[in-house]
Design a protein around this motif. Structure first.
Motif, PDB file in Angstrom:
ATOM      1  N   CYS A  51       0.788  -1.235   0.000  1.00 15.87           N
ATOM      2  CA  CYS A  51       0.000   0.000   0.000  1.00 15.87           C
ATOM      3  C   CYS A  51       0.825   1.293   0.000  1.00 15.87           C
ATOM      4  CB  CYS A  51      -0.947   0.015   1.208  1.00 15.87           C
ATOM      5  SG  CYS A  51      -2.154  -1.315   1.182  1.00 15.87           S
ATOM      6  N   LEU A  52       2.126   1.188   0.305  1.00 15.52           N
ATOM      7  CA  LEU A  52       2.956   2.392   0.304  1.00 15.52           C
ATOM      8  C   LEU A  52       4.195   2.224  -0.570  1.00 15.52           C
ATOM      9  CD1 LEU A  52       3.826   4.693   3.304  1.00 15.52           C
ATOM     10  CD2 LEU A  52       5.524   4.142   1.573  1.00 15.52           C
ATOM     11  N   HIS A  53       4.998   1.223  -0.290  1.00 15.11           N
ATOM     12  CA  HIS A  53       6.283   1.084  -0.974  1.00 15.11           C
ATOM     13  C   HIS A  53       6.140   1.035  -2.496  1.00 15.11           C
ATOM     14  CE1 HIS A  53      10.399  -0.126  -1.774  1.00 15.11           C
ATOM     15  NE2 HIS A  53       9.942  -1.160  -2.462  1.00 15.11           N
ATOM     16  N   GLU A  54       5.208   0.248  -2.990  1.00 13.28           N
ATOM     17  CA  GLU A  54       5.074   0.078  -4.440  1.00 13.28           C
ATOM     18  C   GLU A  54       4.344   1.239  -5.116  1.00 13.28           C
ATOM     19  OE1 GLU A  54       3.870  -3.734  -5.859  1.00 13.28           O
ATOM     20  OE2 GLU A  54       5.003  -4.822  -4.328  1.00 13.28           O
ATOM     21  N   LEU A  55       3.826   2.177  -4.303  1.00 16.59           N
ATOM     22  CA  LEU A  55       3.129   3.326  -4.878  1.00 16.59           C
ATOM     23  C   LEU A  55       4.048   4.148  -5.768  1.00 16.59           C
ATOM     24  CD1 LEU A  55       0.503   5.015  -4.938  1.00 16.59           C
ATOM     25  CD2 LEU A  55       1.375   6.240  -2.938  1.00 16.59           C
ATOM     26  N   LYS A  56       5.329   4.269  -5.364  1.00 14.42           N
ATOM     27  CA  LYS A  56       6.279   5.050  -6.162  1.00 14.42           C
ATOM     28  C   LYS A  56       6.420   4.482  -7.571  1.00 14.42           C
ATOM     29  CE  LYS A  56      10.944   6.985  -6.268  1.00 14.42           C
ATOM     30  NZ  LYS A  56      11.117   6.715  -7.709  1.00 14.42           N
ATOM     31  N   LEU A  57       6.464   3.171  -7.683  1.00 12.35           N
ATOM     32  CA  LEU A  57       6.570   2.535  -9.005  1.00 12.35           C
ATOM     33  C   LEU A  57       5.414   2.963  -9.897  1.00 12.35           C
ATOM     34  CD1 LEU A  57       7.605   0.400 -11.047  1.00 12.35           C
ATOM     35  CD2 LEU A  57       6.242  -1.288  -9.812  1.00 12.35           C
ATOM     36  N   ILE A  58       4.208   2.928  -9.337  1.00 12.63           N
ATOM     37  CA  ILE A  58       3.013   3.267 -10.123  1.00 12.63           C
ATOM     38  C   ILE A  58       2.994   4.753 -10.477  1.00 12.63           C
ATOM     39  CG2 ILE A  58       0.495   3.291 -10.128  1.00 12.63           C
ATOM     40  CD1 ILE A  58       1.841   0.506 -10.276  1.00 12.63           C
ATOM     41  N   VAL A  59       3.331   5.607  -9.505  1.00  8.11           N
ATOM     42  CA  VAL A  59       3.334   7.056  -9.762  1.00  8.11           C
ATOM     43  C   VAL A  59       4.394   7.409 -10.800  1.00  8.11           C
ATOM     44  CG1 VAL A  59       3.794   9.312  -8.741  1.00  8.11           C
ATOM     45  CG2 VAL A  59       2.374   7.664  -7.520  1.00  8.11           C
ATOM     46  N   ASP A  60       5.569   6.791 -10.700  1.00 11.69           N
ATOM     47  CA  ASP A  60       6.617   7.043 -11.691  1.00 11.69           C
ATOM     48  C   ASP A  60       6.142   6.680 -13.094  1.00 11.69           C
ATOM     49  OD1 ASP A  60       8.381   8.017  -9.842  1.00 11.69           O
ATOM     50  OD2 ASP A  60       9.590   6.197  -9.690  1.00 11.69           O
ATOM     51  N   LEU A  61       5.449   5.568 -13.216  1.00 10.89           N
ATOM     52  CA  LEU A  61       4.932   5.152 -14.529  1.00 10.89           C
ATOM     53  C   LEU A  61       3.897   6.150 -15.042  1.00 10.89           C
ATOM     54  CD1 LEU A  61       4.499   1.303 -13.934  1.00 10.89           C
ATOM     55  CD2 LEU A  61       6.150   2.402 -15.469  1.00 10.89           C
ATOM     56  N   MET A  62       3.055   6.662 -14.140  1.00 11.28           N
ATOM     57  CA  MET A  62       2.057   7.663 -14.538  1.00 11.28           C
ATOM     58  C   MET A  62       2.732   8.936 -15.034  1.00 11.28           C
ATOM     59  SD  MET A  62      -0.804   7.530 -11.531  1.00 11.28           S
ATOM     60  CE  MET A  62      -1.793   6.079 -11.159  1.00 11.28           C
ATOM     61  N   VAL A  63       3.740   9.390 -14.273  1.00 12.22           N
ATOM     62  CA  VAL A  63       4.444  10.627 -14.624  1.00 12.22           C
ATOM     63  C   VAL A  63       5.170  10.473 -15.957  1.00 12.22           C
ATOM     64  CG1 VAL A  63       6.337  12.175 -13.963  1.00 12.22           C
ATOM     65  CG2 VAL A  63       4.694  11.404 -12.239  1.00 12.22           C
ATOM     66  N   GLU A  64       5.761   9.303 -16.174  1.00 11.58           N
ATOM     67  CA  GLU A  64       6.557   9.079 -17.377  1.00 11.58           C
ATOM     68  C   GLU A  64       5.705   8.845 -18.629  1.00 11.58           C
ATOM     69  OE1 GLU A  64       8.888   5.761 -16.180  1.00 11.58           O
ATOM     70  OE2 GLU A  64      10.054   6.907 -14.717  1.00 11.58           O
ATOM     71  N   SER A  65       4.536   8.202 -18.472  1.00  6.46           N
ATOM     72  CA  SER A  65       3.777   7.853 -19.681  1.00  6.46           C
ATOM     73  C   SER A  65       2.262   7.936 -19.535  1.00  6.46           C
ATOM     74  CB  SER A  65       4.167   6.436 -20.146  1.00  6.46           C
ATOM     75  OG  SER A  65       4.003   5.498 -19.100  1.00  6.46           O
ATOM     76  N   GLY A  66       1.785   8.601 -18.488  1.00  5.49           N
ATOM     77  CA  GLY A  66       0.352   8.778 -18.320  1.00  5.49           C
ATOM     78  C   GLY A  66      -0.340   7.560 -17.738  1.00  5.49           C
ATOM     79  N   LEU A  67      -1.642   7.674 -17.532  1.00  4.24           N
ATOM     80  CA  LEU A  67      -2.411   6.565 -16.966  1.00  4.24           C
ATOM     81  C   LEU A  67      -2.397   5.348 -17.883  1.00  4.24           C
ATOM     82  CD1 LEU A  67      -5.513   8.478 -15.540  1.00  4.24           C
ATOM     83  CD2 LEU A  67      -3.562   7.591 -14.267  1.00  4.24           C
ATOM     84  N   SER A  68      -2.583   5.573 -19.178  1.00  5.44           N
ATOM     85  CA  SER A  68      -2.604   4.454 -20.122  1.00  5.44           C
ATOM     86  C   SER A  68      -1.251   3.755 -20.177  1.00  5.44           C
ATOM     87  CB  SER A  68      -2.994   4.940 -21.521  1.00  5.44           C
ATOM     88  OG  SER A  68      -4.318   5.438 -21.523  1.00  5.44           O
ATOM     89  N   GLY A  69      -0.177   4.538 -20.115  1.00  9.36           N
ATOM     90  CA  GLY A  69       1.157   3.960 -20.121  1.00  9.36           C
ATOM     91  C   GLY A  69       1.411   3.121 -18.888  1.00  9.36           C
TER      92      GLY A  69
END
Length: 342
Positions: free
Chosen positions: A229-247
């Motif tokens: 619920c916390l640690h892996e959030l960065k992975l998901i947010v980084d992916l959003m920032v780099e390529s959007g929700l679809s990415g």
């Protein structure tokens, strides 16, 4: 219609080359603006109260430091780079008595102007230059020859050259290297407050805590709850920032993507959006700022209790232990680093 993006070619440092720029405060944004502007070849001085710990820091980094009132007298452009709730008192005591017609007052955030905590006199121009990133990133990106996108605004009644001054300042801190968008004090302030409260800080923190508590209360180990619920959030947010929700959805597993589609709306749904609209209404009407000013003037009793409760939550104890097992996670004493600029 997409907003116009201003870049280096749209800004001219010569507009402020012969002006004295005073930055009041030497905290997160203040030190970044000061150092970047100085390295852009501009004349920067710092204004601080005499016993500020930042006096020694600013002087060690090559700046002339003056009492706030004296810095205002010497400067053509004065930027308030101190916390929102401290601005009105500093303004009334040291800035307003020394503001002459023709000077420019600058801000990194629109709250004090938009909600009338500060009311500049006629003949003084008012601008905003707001980088969309914390001060240490504004500084590090500049050093690397890059920049952080920024917003500029010009208050109605300001001089005709105010936009050029704002763009020049943005260029001096590296903003035009990335791109600058013009907005208003109202739009910047209200959207910034909403984003912080409903999504970036308040929303994300509450979501993480709710997920963590749900798993722990169901009997799962707190370490497992922390990871998921916390640690892996960065992975998901980084992916959003780099390529959007679809990415992001393309990058995760099909199982995770399917769960996103069917379960996300069960957590963040019509009732959540209704709450967000209520939050936005409080911001738009000034209710949030009024309550925040009241809390500040009363000595921050609730604010301090929130901090204490948060620091004592099980997720913090669990996270502190788990982060010590992760050499790849950068450890930062953020509170200790910030203390040097207070």
């Amino acid at each position: 219609m997409p907003a116009k993006v201003y870049t280096d070619k749209d800004a001219d440092l010569k507009v402020i080359k012969k002006k004295t720029l005073a930055i009041i405060g030497y905290g997160s944004q203040g030190h970044a603006h000061a150092q970047n502007l100085k390295e852009s070849g501009l004349n920067v001085i710092i204004g601080l109260y005499p016993k500020s710990k930042s006096v020694k820091v600013a002087k060690s980094q090559g700046f002339e430091v003056y009492d706030t009132a004296e810095a205002v007298k010497k400067a053509d452009v004065i930027m308030l780079a101190v916390p929102d709730m401290k601005q009105p008192e500093i303004y009334e005591k040291d800035i307003l008595p020394n503001l002459e017609k023709g000077k420019t007052l600058a801000f990194t955030h629109g709250l004090a102007i938009h909600y009338g905590l500060i009311q500049p006199p006629k003949g003084v121009s008012v601008i905003m230059v707001a980088p969309k990133g914390p001060g240490h990133v504004v500084r590090s990106q500049y050093v690397e020859g890059k920049g952080v996108p920024a917003l500029i605004a010009v208050l109605k009644g300001s001089s005709k050259d105010s936009k050029k001054i704002a763009l020049a300042w943005a260029k001096g801190i590296g903003g035009t290297r990335a791109g600058v968008i013009q907005t208003t004090f109202k739009e910047e302030c209200e959207t910034d407050l909403f984003g912080e409260q409903a999504v970036l800080c308040g929303g994300a923190s509450a979501l993480v805590l709710a997920g963590f508590e749900t798993l722990v209360e169901a009997g799962y180990q707190p370490e497992m709850a922390y990871f998921e619920c916390l640690h892996e959030l960065k992975l998901i947010v980084d992916l959003m920032v780099e390529s959007g929700l679809s990415g992001m959805r393309f990058s995760v597993s099909e199982t995770a993507e399917w769960g996103d589609y069917i379960s996300g709306p069960r957590v963040i749904n019509a009732s959540s959006k209704k709450a967000m609209k209520a939050i936005l209404k409080d911001i738009q009407t000034g209710k949030f700022t009024k309550n925040w000013v009241k809390e500040y003037k009363e000595g921050l009793p609730n604010y301090k209790q929130y901090i204490k409760d948060g620091q004592n939550h099980q997720i913090e104890k669990t996270g502190q232990r788990l982060r010590s097992l992760m050499p790849w996670v950068k450890k930062r004493n953020i509170k200790g680093a910030q203390a040097a600029y207070n």
